[in-house]
Design a protein around this motif. Structure first.
Motif, mmCIF file in Angstrom:
data_model
loop_
_atom_site.group_PDB
_atom_site.id
_atom_site.type_symbol
_atom_site.label_atom_id
_atom_site.label_comp_id
_atom_site.label_asym_id
_atom_site.label_seq_id
_atom_site.Cartn_x
_atom_site.Cartn_y
_atom_site.Cartn_z
ATOM 1 N N ASN A 82 0.814 -1.220 0.000
ATOM 2 C CA ASN A 82 0.000 0.000 0.000
ATOM 3 C C ASN A 82 0.846 1.269 0.000
ATOM 4 O OD1 ASN A 82 -2.392 -1.485 0.094
ATOM 5 N ND2 ASN A 82 -2.262 -1.702 2.309
ATOM 6 N N SER A 83 2.136 1.176 0.319
ATOM 7 C CA SER A 83 2.974 2.372 0.354
ATOM 8 C C SER A 83 3.362 2.792 -1.062
ATOM 9 C CB SER A 83 4.227 2.092 1.179
ATOM 10 O OG SER A 83 5.001 1.088 0.558
ATOM 11 N N GLU A 84 3.716 4.097 -1.203
ATOM 12 C CA GLU A 84 4.074 4.633 -2.519
ATOM 13 C C GLU A 84 5.422 4.087 -2.991
ATOM 14 O OE1 GLU A 84 3.477 6.676 -5.977
ATOM 15 O OE2 GLU A 84 2.096 6.350 -4.300
ATOM 16 N N SER A 85 6.343 3.857 -2.033
ATOM 17 C CA SER A 85 7.666 3.334 -2.408
ATOM 18 C C SER A 85 7.596 1.910 -2.920
ATOM 19 C CB SER A 85 8.604 3.404 -1.198
ATOM 20 O OG SER A 85 8.096 2.608 -0.125
ATOM 21 N N ALA A 86 6.560 1.167 -2.503
ATOM 22 C CA ALA A 86 6.441 -0.220 -2.963
ATOM 23 C C ALA A 86 6.082 -0.292 -4.431
ATOM 24 C CB ALA A 86 5.400 -0.961 -2.129
ATOM 25 N N LYS A 87 5.470 0.778 -4.983
ATOM 26 C CA LYS A 87 5.099 0.770 -6.399
ATOM 27 C C LYS A 87 6.312 0.981 -7.311
ATOM 28 C CE LYS A 87 0.769 0.316 -5.288
ATOM 29 N NZ LYS A 87 0.072 -0.948 -5.534
ATOM 30 N N GLN A 88 7.351 1.704 -6.823
ATOM 31 C CA GLN A 88 8.539 1.968 -7.624
ATOM 32 C C GLN A 88 9.588 0.905 -7.303
ATOM 33 O OE1 GLN A 88 8.452 4.392 -9.835
ATOM 34 N NE2 GLN A 88 6.467 5.191 -9.173
ATOM 35 N N GLN A 89 9.907 0.050 -8.255
ATOM 36 C CA GLN A 89 10.835 -1.050 -8.047
ATOM 37 C C GLN A 89 11.939 -0.992 -9.095
ATOM 38 O OE1 GLN A 89 10.677 -3.272 -5.474
ATOM 39 N NE2 GLN A 89 8.908 -2.123 -4.668
#
Length: 449
Positions: A82-89
């Protein structure tokens, strides 16, 4: 290729069944220098959930199935989705495992079922070209090329806006599809529960019916026994009546015995009548159970028809989603074509695309080709323009009447340009002009009927 202890999950699924918009690749270069590590940046959309055996592979452009990867890397699962950083990989490919030729490749995100969820733009592995190309052109040609580049930039921006709109429509369609799938799952579970209830009720009715049949058989056997007993009693009664005719004034004990036999016969007849009524009630109960069973079967058939209608609607939505996805991919290819053509035009001018100014002088600002330092203009500008030789021959497209440089518009670009002017049916491969888009959409929708 990369040597690993475990091969990634692949499949023979065709490109038409893939979902390229669920994972978006960012900051993809046009080419990477050989001998160095390559970092792949990507973004997970809100409708996609990564799994443990998802992987990112490097595929040569033109691949058909996910088994044709050149090398791959396992993805890292984020701790909090759910965090925004988890979407950017990101993943990093080592230089040892990267291709050594100058063919075009692209990144593809493949889930643990072997289905492609996202693909990047094509790129190459080649060294940077340090040689500068000096092209001598006249001021009029430079302004014409700048005007053409400005038009291309404007058209490119319109294509980007259209692409964003299509992505939004695609996400809305996917959300609606997900909702329909949930409704279908709910109906399936409800149907399964009703089938179990109907089966249990049917088993109970069959058990009760067997019990009633057994009771009916017992009553029939008892009825036969009672009939035999009645016949026996009637025979005894006849014998006794004959004896009573002979012994009218006989012994009083025989008269009392005859009365007892008559009472017993009456009770047997009454019992036989009650058994007949009970048998009729049992038959009525069996008929009522049969009617209830037919009602339950009709209800089950209605639920099955409703389930089939929802499945048909879901298939139609999937076909429309695939058509929109292909339209998006076609626009992306046309956008890449314009970018490459723009880069080639700039390379002939010795300019860089990023350094190109966006304000180009027009005829309203004092006339193209005039020197702003001269009060009455350049008196030799007309002579220079008419006498300068044309450095780039122009070709005109026979379909859209657009002009292209002959040295830049080669055969491959010509085929790609013609493909952008046509619409191909994904079902029967029938071709329609781009201006007949409404006819093309009606034709595709007819296949879903």
């Amino acid at each position: 290729m990369e040597e690993t202890l475990e091969d990634p999950p692949t499949s023979a699924v065709l490109l038409d069944h893939c979902h390229f918009s669920q994972v978006i690749f960012n900051s993809v270069e046009k080419f990477y220098v050989p001998g160095g590590d390559v970092t792949c940046y990507y973004t997970l959309t809100q409708h996609f959930i990564p799994r443990r055996k998802d992987w990112i592979g490097i595929f040569r452009v033109g691949w058909k199935t996910t088994r044709e990867y050149y090398t791959f890397m396992w993805v890292t699962l984020p701790i909090d989705l759910n965090s925004e950083s988890a979407k950017q990989q990101e993943v990093q490919f080592k230089a040892y495992y990267l291709p050594k030729d100058d063919e075009y490749y692209q990144f593809c995100y493949v889930d643990q079922d072997g289905v492609v969820r996202g693909a990047s733009i094509p790129f190459q592995f080649r060294p940077e070209n340090e040689e500068d190309i000096l092209v001598v052109t006249t001021q009029g040609e430079v302004e014409e090329i700048e005007q053409h580049n400005k038009e291309l930039c404007k058209e490119n921006q319109e294509l980007k806006d259209s692409c964003v709109s299509l992505q939004k429509q695609n996400s809305d369609m996917q959300a609606e599809l997900h909702k329909k799938e949930e409704e279908l799952e709910t109906l399936k579970s409800t149907n399964k529960k009703l089938e179990q209830q109907v089966k249990a009720q049917k088993d109970r009715w069959e058990t009760e019916l067997l019990q009633l049949k057994e009771q009916n058989q017992k009553m029939s056997s008892e009825n036969e026994k009672m009939g035999v007993r009645v016949d026996q009693l009637q025979a005894q009664l006849s014998t006794q009546e004959k004896e009573m005719e002979k012994l009218v004034r006989g012994d009083q004990d025989k008269t009392e015995q005859l009365e007892r036999l008559k009472k017993e016969n009456s009770q047997l007849l009454l019992t036989l009548t009650q058994q007949g009524e009970y048998q009729k009630k049992l038959e009525q109960t069996v008929e009522q159970m049969k009617e209830e069973e037919m009602t339950a079967m009709k209800k089950q058939q209605e639920l099955t028809d409703e389930n089939s209608g929802l499945s048909k609607t879901l298939n139609e939505n999937k076909i429309i989603c695939n058509v929109l996805q292909r339209e998006k991919e076609r626009l992306e290819r046309e956008n890449d074509l314009l970018k490459r053509e723009n880069s080639r035009l700039l390379s002939y001018m010795g300019l860089d695309f990023d350094s190109l100014p966006y304000q180009v002088p027009t005829s309203d600002q004092g006339g193209a080709g005039q020197n702003p330092g001269l009060v009455y203009g350049n008196p030799y500008s007309g002579i220079q323009e008419s006498s300068a030789p044309s450095l780039l021959a122009m070709r005109r497209c026979p379909t859209c009447k657009s002009d292209f440089a002959d040295g830049i518009f080669d055969h491959t670009l010509e085929q790609q340009h013609m493909q952008t002017l046509c619409l191909n049916c994904p079902v029967c491969d029938k071709t329609f002009p781009a201006k007949e888009k409404q006819i093309f959409e009606d034709h595709v929708f007819c296949h879903t009927l």
